[in-house]
Design a protein around this motif. Sequence first.
Motif, PDB file in Angstrom:
ATOM      1  N   ALA A 185       0.837  -1.203   0.000  1.00  7.27           N
ATOM      2  CA  ALA A 185       0.000   0.000   0.000  1.00  7.27           C
ATOM      3  C   ALA A 185       0.869   1.250   0.000  1.00  7.27           C
ATOM      4  O   ALA A 185       0.536   2.256  -0.638  1.00  7.27           O
ATOM      5  N   ARG A 186       1.992   1.197   0.692  1.00  8.96           N
ATOM      6  CA  ARG A 186       2.930   2.327   0.689  1.00  8.96           C
ATOM      7  C   ARG A 186       3.441   2.601  -0.722  1.00  8.96           C
ATOM      8  O   ARG A 186       3.485   3.753  -1.169  1.00  8.96           O
ATOM      9  N   LEU A 187       3.818   1.551  -1.439  1.00  7.24           N
ATOM     10  CA  LEU A 187       4.332   1.730  -2.804  1.00  7.24           C
ATOM     11  C   LEU A 187       3.247   2.274  -3.735  1.00  7.24           C
ATOM     12  O   LEU A 187       3.498   3.194  -4.529  1.00  7.24           O
ATOM     13  N   LEU A 188       2.049   1.718  -3.631  1.00 10.45           N
ATOM     14  CA  LEU A 188       0.956   2.200  -4.479  1.00 10.45           C
ATOM     15  C   LEU A 188       0.664   3.671  -4.185  1.00 10.45           C
ATOM     16  O   LEU A 188       0.440   4.465  -5.118  1.00 10.45           O
ATOM     17  N   LEU A 189       0.696   4.060  -2.924  1.00  4.87           N
ATOM     18  CA  LEU A 189       0.430   5.450  -2.574  1.00  4.87           C
ATOM     19  C   LEU A 189       1.524   6.363  -3.125  1.00  4.87           C
ATOM     20  O   LEU A 189       1.238   7.485  -3.568  1.00  4.87           O
ATOM     21  N   MET A 190       2.773   5.913  -3.121  1.00 11.68           N
ATOM     22  CA  MET A 190       3.852   6.711  -3.711  1.00 11.68           C
ATOM     23  C   MET A 190       3.553   7.029  -5.182  1.00 11.68           C
ATOM     24  O   MET A 190       3.720   8.161  -5.631  1.00 11.68           O
ATOM     25  N   PHE A 191       3.140   6.009  -5.913  1.00 12.05           N
ATOM     26  CA  PHE A 191       2.823   6.207  -7.328  1.00 12.05           C
ATOM     27  C   PHE A 191       1.569   7.067  -7.486  1.00 12.05           C
ATOM     28  O   PHE A 191       1.517   7.974  -8.323  1.00 12.05           O
ATOM     29  N   ALA A 192       0.536   6.767  -6.688  1.00 13.03           N
ATOM     30  CA  ALA A 192      -0.742   7.473  -6.830  1.00 13.03           C
ATOM     31  C   ALA A 192      -0.604   8.959  -6.522  1.00 13.03           C
ATOM     32  O   ALA A 192      -1.215   9.805  -7.197  1.00 13.03           O
ATOM     33  N   LEU A 193       0.207   9.287  -5.514  1.00 15.26           N
ATOM     34  CA  LEU A 193       0.395  10.699  -5.159  1.00 15.26           C
ATOM     35  C   LEU A 193       1.116  11.474  -6.254  1.00 15.26           C
ATOM     36  O   LEU A 193       1.048  12.709  -6.294  1.00 15.26           O
ATOM     37  N   GLY A 194       1.787  10.765  -7.126  1.00 16.18           N
ATOM     38  CA  GLY A 194       2.397  11.424  -8.269  1.00 16.18           C
ATOM     39  C   GLY A 194       1.385  11.875  -9.298  1.00 16.18           C
ATOM     40  O   GLY A 194       1.705  12.682 -10.180  1.00 16.18           O
TER      41      GLY A 194
END
Length: 331
Positions: free
Chosen positions: A307-316
Amino acid sequence: MVTGALPRVKVVSTGGTICMKLDPNTGGAVPALSGADLVATVPGLGDAAHVEVEEFSCVPGVDMGPSTWAPLVRRLRAIFDSDPDLAGIVVTHGTGLADEAAYFADLGLAEARPVVFTGAVRNASIWDTDGPRNILGATRVAAAHVARDMGVLVCLNDQIHAARDVVKRHANSVEAYMSGDHGLLGNVYYDTVRFYRKPVRRPHFSIEKLDSRVEIVMMYSESDGRFVKTCIDTGASGIVIQGVNTGNVSTALHTAILKALRAGIVVVLTTNLPNGQVYPIYGFPGGGKALMDAGAIMAEDLKPRKARLLLMFALGETRDPKRLQEIFLNA
């Protein structure tokens, strides 16, 4: 079989236990083997594919992360773009974070041809190291036409996992990974690759827009919220909360989360359990429904580190809560 007629597979080595041997001075395992060394230890590899080797790094797997996976994904993209006849790529990686590495690559690399992560639980100085067998299995998968359009994969112990679902289940067993509620994608049976299902949730994002300022905070008995406060004070963009059961936290942690939300930090709620998912059931302060109503994003069954990795991408791409929730519901 004529070697020239075989599928071509590239092995990209990054490090991890698979490349380690015991240091005679300390008695501890340390990085020692190159990618070429690894491939040379695999009996029968030449019957599975015509293998080429590229050394990306040779470091402990725990030293890998988004800052190294982003250049790795760029390199994988460049390899595919420059070689349209390449069947697939095998990436050797430390097993402790290979599940994260594979998911990061799956989010950042849109490619029909397979990328297969593998590694070893036992270092190369152990007589029955699992490294050679895992390289052979992963190479068979990377060479198989049936592995196309399956996304980034993880293959160890002849088991094939989807990058999204796989998590490490055991610190010592060569059957190191599991895929939770969804199960394996398939298996390698001797020289045959079999798939039984296909991943359908595979979003892709730009690797160039990554926001790495995302932290994970665990809920434990009497959590007082101090680590959420630290995230606020240090300028985090997002916080993944590892909640209890369906996504519940203590009253004190709930209060801290509300402060983070008011500060404009995106908060994503996950479960601490290997199976099941978060769900808005409880309305007490700290309950999953109360947190969702306050603005927290529900991660469904995605585990905290992913979820941390997905959020990193999504916040971009967005900071809109509704759009972020849609991303997590479909990823």
